[in-house]
Motif scaffolding. Structure first.
Motif, short mmCIF file in Angstrom:
data_model
loop_
_atom_site.label_atom_id
_atom_site.label_comp_id
_atom_site.label_asym_id
_atom_site.label_seq_id
_atom_site.Cartn_x
_atom_site.Cartn_y
_atom_site.Cartn_z
N VAL A 225 0.94 -1.17 -0.15
CA VAL A 225 0.03 0.07 0.04
C VAL A 225 0.87 1.23 0.05
N HIS A 226 0.52 2.03 -0.87
CA HIS A 226 1.31 3.24 -1.05
C HIS A 226 0.60 4.34 -0.18
N GLY A 227 1.46 4.79 0.94
CA GLY A 227 1.10 5.90 1.87
C GLY A 227 1.29 7.53 1.34
N ALA A 228 0.31 8.12 0.85
CA ALA A 228 0.63 9.46 0.54
C ALA A 228 1.08 10.17 1.70
N SER A 229 0.61 9.89 3.01
CA SER A 229 0.66 10.60 4.18
C SER A 229 2.14 10.34 4.69
N LEU A 230 2.60 9.23 4.09
CA LEU A 230 4.25 9.23 4.49
C LEU A 230 5.16 9.95 3.70
N GLU A 231 4.68 10.20 2.60
CA GLU A 231 5.76 10.90 1.68
C GLU A 231 6.54 12.17 2.10
N GLY A 232 7.83 11.97 1.75
CA GLY A 232 8.74 13.27 2.23
C GLY A 232 8.98 13.24 3.55
N ASN A 233 8.99 12.23 4.33
CA ASN A 233 9.38 12.20 5.81
C ASN A 233 10.92 12.40 5.82
N LEU A 234 11.43 12.90 6.98
CA LEU A 234 12.81 13.39 6.86
C LEU A 234 13.67 12.24 7.51
N GLU A 235 12.83 11.14 7.95
CA GLU A 235 13.81 10.00 8.40
C GLU A 235 13.86 8.86 7.41
N GLY A 236 13.25 9.31 6.23
CA GLY A 236 13.55 8.30 5.02
C GLY A 236 12.71 7.09 4.98
N ASN A 237 11.60 6.94 5.93
CA ASN A 237 10.66 5.82 6.00
C ASN A 237 10.12 5.70 4.62
N SER A 238 9.98 4.58 4.13
CA SER A 238 9.39 4.16 2.80
C SER A 238 7.92 4.33 2.72
N PRO A 239 7.14 5.32 1.90
CA PRO A 239 5.85 5.26 1.83
C PRO A 239 5.11 3.96 1.49
N THR B 78 9.90 1.55 11.49
CA THR B 78 10.45 2.74 11.02
C THR B 78 12.22 2.58 11.11
N ALA B 79 12.78 3.71 11.04
CA ALA B 79 14.08 3.56 11.18
C ALA B 79 14.57 3.40 12.87
N MET B 80 13.55 4.02 13.76
CA MET B 80 13.86 4.01 15.25
C MET B 80 13.21 2.65 15.62
N ASN C 239 1.67 11.71 13.91
CA ASN C 239 1.77 12.40 12.65
C ASN C 239 2.72 13.08 13.00
N SER C 240 4.04 13.13 12.12
CA SER C 240 5.39 13.68 12.32
C SER C 240 6.07 14.08 10.96
N VAL C 241 6.54 15.05 10.86
CA VAL C 241 7.52 15.44 9.64
C VAL C 241 8.75 14.56 9.58
N THR C 242 8.99 14.08 10.65
CA THR C 242 10.29 13.37 10.87
C THR C 242 10.08 12.02 10.33
N THR C 243 8.86 11.26 11.20
CA THR C 243 8.78 9.86 11.01
C THR C 243 7.80 9.44 9.55
N GLY C 244 6.85 10.70 9.67
CA GLY C 244 5.89 10.23 8.50
C GLY C 244 4.45 10.43 9.41
N ASN C 245 3.37 10.75 8.72
CA ASN C 245 2.11 10.71 9.17
C ASN C 245 1.36 9.61 9.31
N PHE C 246 1.80 8.40 10.08
CA PHE C 246 1.38 7.24 10.39
C PHE C 246 0.04 7.30 10.83
#
Length: 346
Positions: free
Chosen positions: A41-55, A120-122, A129-136
């Protein structure tokens, strides 16, 4: 190994090597008549997160027997959220989800059960919801639900959806449910973690801030859990490499604003402002083992629900953080949900 790792997540304090997050469980048994699909599933909510977690997220989808034999029928969906430091697939295996679906189907209760991966990376998204992690949080309530409704014969309305989770997933069940009550009919949190506001001492906060980005994998389970919470709850895009505001300032004192941001993500703190949302559910369930380190914290949110007159199921059973969660999902949670969801049989 998996039992020990999940037990450690109860207190988020044990020094289990973070590399142990890459554990595996024996493959789940798939009974006759059950279909399992692993989709992306592609998560548009996860795009662009600073941690680099895949959408792009793997999602395990378990279909009941009648899904194949009754092509006109639609089914309720139970979304099942995993805990910290374990993948969605390993959680699906550990919980023996296909057997739980088959057992309930044999009793006339047929569900689709969906287990998304939010590693996630951590080691965990905290379903926040976090710009760092992604809006999970939004990923679960919007991207994931829309994708499942589009691809499968679901009952595509609130009345046909439930949200369940264990430990960090139990935390996610509470916060996703309270912030997106229009999506789910009923919720059940198994041994939810992180119920009370997280605090640090100046010393523990300084130790967290001192972990090098390349040293996260060696930082230990408890520290990694702290890092996951921080990047989810106090993100700062101006502060690489973690992109976080730490809970300690340059003078070595606790940063009360950061701690307040963490407290804002506490389910216990959220209840009083989300009473209407909680009252809108057809069912709220909470349970925890009497030998689980989280029993005191989980009792607090039960008491908070009671304070506001929120009807809910509550049980402290004989068990630890992990030893009965699979059987309880099968024998307690799913039958309870069947009494509340639109089961698609009329």
């Amino acid at each position: 190994m998996i039992r020990n790792l999940l037990a450690a997540s109860a207190a988020l304090l044990l020094a289990v090597p973070a590399a142990a997050q890459n554990i595996t469980a024996p493959d789940a048994v798939v009974p006759a008549g059950i279909t399992v699909e692993a989709i992306t599933v592609h998560g548009a909510s996860l795009e662009g997160n600073l941690e680099g977690n895949s959408p792009l997220r793997e999602v395990m989808v378990v279909l009941p027997p009648s899904y194949a034999t009754d092509p006109e029928r639609r089914f309720p969906v139970v979304y099942y959220l995993h805990g910290f430091a374990i993948s969605g697939r390993d959680f699906y295996d550990y919980m023996q989800v296909p057997t739980a679906v088959a057992t309930n189907a044999a009793a006339g209760r047929e569900f689709i059960v969906v287990v998304p991966d939010t590693l996630t990376a951590m080691g965990g998204s905290m379903y926040s919801n976090s710009v760092t992690t992604g809006n999970f949080r939004d990923f679960i309530a919007t991207d994931l639900v829309a994708a499942i409704d589009a691809q499968y014969r679901t009952i595509p309305s609130r009345e046909g959806r439930a949200l369940v989770g264990h430990s960090m997933g139990g935390y996610g069940t509470l916060v996703v449910g309270m912030t997106h009550p229009e999506v789910f009919d009923s919720i059940w949190a198994q041994s939810p973690c992180c119920v009370s506001a997280r605090r640090e001492t100046p010393e523990s906060a300084a130790a967290m801030a001192a972990v090098p980005r390349e040293g996260v994998d060696q930082a230990g389970f408890g520290m990694r859990a702290g890092l996951a919470s921080a990047v989810a709850w106090s993100p700062n895009p101006q502060k690489p490499p973690f992109y976080v505001d730490w809970a300690v300032n340059e003078e070595g004192a606790l940063d009360e604003l950061v701690l307040a941001r963490w407290a804002a993500n506490s389910p216990l703190a959220m209840v009083s402002s989300r009473v209407a949302a909680l009252r809108s559910f057809d069912g709220i369930g909470l349970d925890v083992g009497n030998r689980d380190g989280l029993v005191t914290d989980d009792t607090l949110i039960h008491q908070e629900f009671a304070k506001f007159g929120l009807d809910h199921f509550w049980e402290v059973y004989d068990g630890t953080h992990t030893d009965r969660i699979g059987p309880r999902f099968q024998d307690v949670v799913l039958p309870w949900l069947a009494e509340r969801l639109d089961m698609g049989t009329e």
